[in-house]
Scaffold this motif. Structure first.
Motif, PDB file in Angstrom:
ATOM      1  N   ASN A 198       0.858  -1.185   0.000  1.00 46.27           N
ATOM      2  CA  ASN A 198       0.000   0.000   0.000  1.00 46.27           C
ATOM      3  C   ASN A 198       0.894   1.235   0.000  1.00 46.27           C
ATOM      4  O   ASN A 198       2.119   1.116  -0.035  1.00 46.27           O
ATOM      5  CB  ASN A 198      -0.938  -0.005   1.206  1.00 46.27           C
TER       6      ASN A 198
ATOM      7  N   ILE B  64      -0.307   6.414   4.539  1.00 47.37           N
ATOM      8  CA  ILE B  64      -1.484   7.258   4.721  1.00 47.37           C
ATOM      9  C   ILE B  64      -1.100   8.675   4.312  1.00 47.37           C
ATOM     10  O   ILE B  64       0.036   8.926   3.925  1.00 47.37           O
ATOM     11  CB  ILE B  64      -2.014   7.197   6.168  1.00 47.37           C
ATOM     12  N   ASP B  65      -2.034   9.605   4.408  1.00 47.85           N
ATOM     13  CA  ASP B  65      -1.799  10.932   3.834  1.00 47.85           C
ATOM     14  C   ASP B  65      -0.565  11.635   4.395  1.00 47.85           C
ATOM     15  O   ASP B  65       0.077  12.397   3.688  1.00 47.85           O
ATOM     16  CB  ASP B  65      -3.035  11.809   4.031  1.00 47.85           C
TER      17      ASP B  65
ATOM     18  N   TYR C 233      -3.438  -2.656  -2.183  1.00 45.23           N
ATOM     19  CA  TYR C 233      -4.416  -1.994  -1.309  1.00 45.23           C
ATOM     20  C   TYR C 233      -4.189  -0.495  -1.376  1.00 45.23           C
ATOM     21  O   TYR C 233      -3.049  -0.032  -1.261  1.00 45.23           O
ATOM     22  CB  TYR C 233      -4.255  -2.495   0.133  1.00 45.23           C
ATOM     23  N   VAL C 234      -5.283   0.259  -1.548  1.00 42.76           N
ATOM     24  CA  VAL C 234      -5.125   1.705  -1.727  1.00 42.76           C
ATOM     25  C   VAL C 234      -5.973   2.507  -0.741  1.00 42.76           C
ATOM     26  O   VAL C 234      -6.144   3.697  -0.901  1.00 42.76           O
ATOM     27  CB  VAL C 234      -5.461   2.133  -3.174  1.00 42.76           C
ATOM     28  N   GLY C 235      -6.502   1.861   0.288  1.00 42.14           N
ATOM     29  CA  GLY C 235      -7.303   2.577   1.266  1.00 42.14           C
ATOM     30  C   GLY C 235      -6.454   3.436   2.185  1.00 42.14           C
ATOM     31  O   GLY C 235      -5.226   3.395   2.144  1.00 42.14           O
ATOM     32  N   GLU C 236      -7.105   4.215   3.030  1.00 45.27           N
ATOM     33  CA  GLU C 236      -6.477   5.059   4.052  1.00 45.27           C
ATOM     34  C   GLU C 236      -5.708   6.251   3.489  1.00 45.27           C
ATOM     35  O   GLU C 236      -4.976   6.912   4.213  1.00 45.27           O
ATOM     36  CB  GLU C 236      -5.513   4.235   4.935  1.00 45.27           C
ATOM     37  N   ASN C 237      -5.820   6.535   2.198  1.00 40.87           N
ATOM     38  CA  ASN C 237      -5.022   7.606   1.610  1.00 40.87           C
ATOM     39  C   ASN C 237      -5.877   8.377   0.594  1.00 40.87           C
ATOM     40  O   ASN C 237      -6.004   7.968  -0.560  1.00 40.87           O
ATOM     41  CB  ASN C 237      -3.771   7.018   0.940  1.00 40.87           C
ATOM     42  N   LYS C 238      -6.443   9.498   1.025  1.00 41.99           N
ATOM     43  CA  LYS C 238      -7.317  10.287   0.157  1.00 41.99           C
ATOM     44  C   LYS C 238      -6.553  10.920  -1.003  1.00 41.99           C
ATOM     45  O   LYS C 238      -7.082  11.033  -2.111  1.00 41.99           O
ATOM     46  CB  LYS C 238      -8.017  11.366   0.981  1.00 41.99           C
TER      47      LYS C 238
ATOM     48  N   ALA D 189      -6.142   8.449  -3.836  1.00 37.42           N
ATOM     49  CA  ALA D 189      -7.355   8.337  -4.648  1.00 37.42           C
ATOM     50  C   ALA D 189      -7.527   9.558  -5.552  1.00 37.42           C
ATOM     51  O   ALA D 189      -7.892   9.419  -6.731  1.00 37.42           O
ATOM     52  CB  ALA D 189      -8.569   8.178  -3.738  1.00 37.42           C
TER      53      ALA D 189
ATOM     54  N   GLU E 178      -2.606   2.900  11.711  1.00 36.07           N
ATOM     55  CA  GLU E 178      -3.564   3.771  11.034  1.00 36.07           C
ATOM     56  C   GLU E 178      -4.679   4.224  11.979  1.00 36.07           C
ATOM     57  O   GLU E 178      -5.033   5.393  12.012  1.00 36.07           O
ATOM     58  CB  GLU E 178      -4.178   3.047   9.825  1.00 36.07           C
TER      59      GLU E 178
END
Length: 251
Positions: free
Chosen positions: A53, A56-57, A77-82, A85, A245
């Protein structure tokens, strides 16, 4: 044989614009945060990153991403990072998504000198058939799509051909290690770190505890020193700075 480098900045000084990097860690567990921060200060751009991944931001690889230093990501996995996206959907970032186990095996195969392998994971999906959006155009259309992959039957079951991954550099974090580069990873930090380390042509490890050669039991070593070219010894403060996280506690 003494692979210890004086500072994190010296260790990453020759990572050039456009270099490819395999980076260990899962979420924020076991990420080489000190080396990532040093690379951010160094200024390399258009990096091609292979990692489960992208942090995070405001931590881990998210620091490089937020400053526009990463051009391409291969991950699962690409979640937790606005910001991830946002860049992906805006066409600023190329992203190759791959099943997590396949990503792990592509790194392992690259380190073992195996050019490709067959797996049933992804058969019947766009992972095998192609068409996954790797990069969007500014208008939202697909600018670059994943190509179809070769299929072959084994024991009556279809399998998809996946290519191994090797990179110019690898950045990893270890619990203990000696000056020859033999490494041990502790608990969940033994995630993608050993695999990423084998895939890099030049592997740089940040180590929480440095010991002298001969102090490690050979039967306990997770990664032989032949895979490691540079070592950074963390300060006690750096070694203790570990993040997650989301923290959830019961009353």
């Amino acid at each position: 044989m003494d692979k210890v480098i004086g500072s994190p900045h010296d260790a990453v000084a020759d990572i050039a614009d456009g270099a490819s990097l395999a980076v260990g860690g899962f979420g924020l567990s076991g990420i080489p945060e000190v080396l990532i921060d040093a690379l951010h200060a160094q200024g390399a751009r258009r990096l091609k990153v292979v990692s489960n991944n992208c942090g995070i931001d405001d931590r881990g690889l998210g620091v490089l991403l937020s400053s526009g230093r990463i051009a391409r990501v291969t991950g699962s996995y690409v979640g937790e990072n606005k910001e991830f996206a946002r860049q992906y959907l805006a066409g600023e970032l190329e992203v190759e998504l791959t099943p997590q186990g396949t990503l792990a095996e592509r790194l392992r195969a690259g380190g073992a000198g195996i050019p490709a392998f067959y797996t049933p994971a992804g058969v019947g999906t766009q992972v095998a058939g192609g068409g996954l959006p790797w990069r969007y155009a500014p208008d939202g259309s697909i600018a670059v799509a994943s190509p179809p992959k070769e299929l072959r039957e084994f024991a009556g079951q279809p399998h998809v051909l996946e290519e191994a991954i090797t990179t110019d550099f690898a950045l990893v974090r270890a619990w203990r290690g000696d000056r020859h580069g033999n490494l041990l990873f502790r608990r969940t930090a033994a995630n993608f770190n050993p695999l990423a380390a084998t895939a890099g042509r030049i592997t740089i490890a940040e180590i929480e505890e440095l010991v002298e050669p001969g102090e490690l039991d050979p039967d306990t070593i997770h990664l032989p020193g032949i895979f490691v070219q540079r070592i950074i010894r963390l300060t006690p403060e750096q070694a203790a700075a570990k993040h997650i996280e989301k923290r959830t506690v019961q009353p």
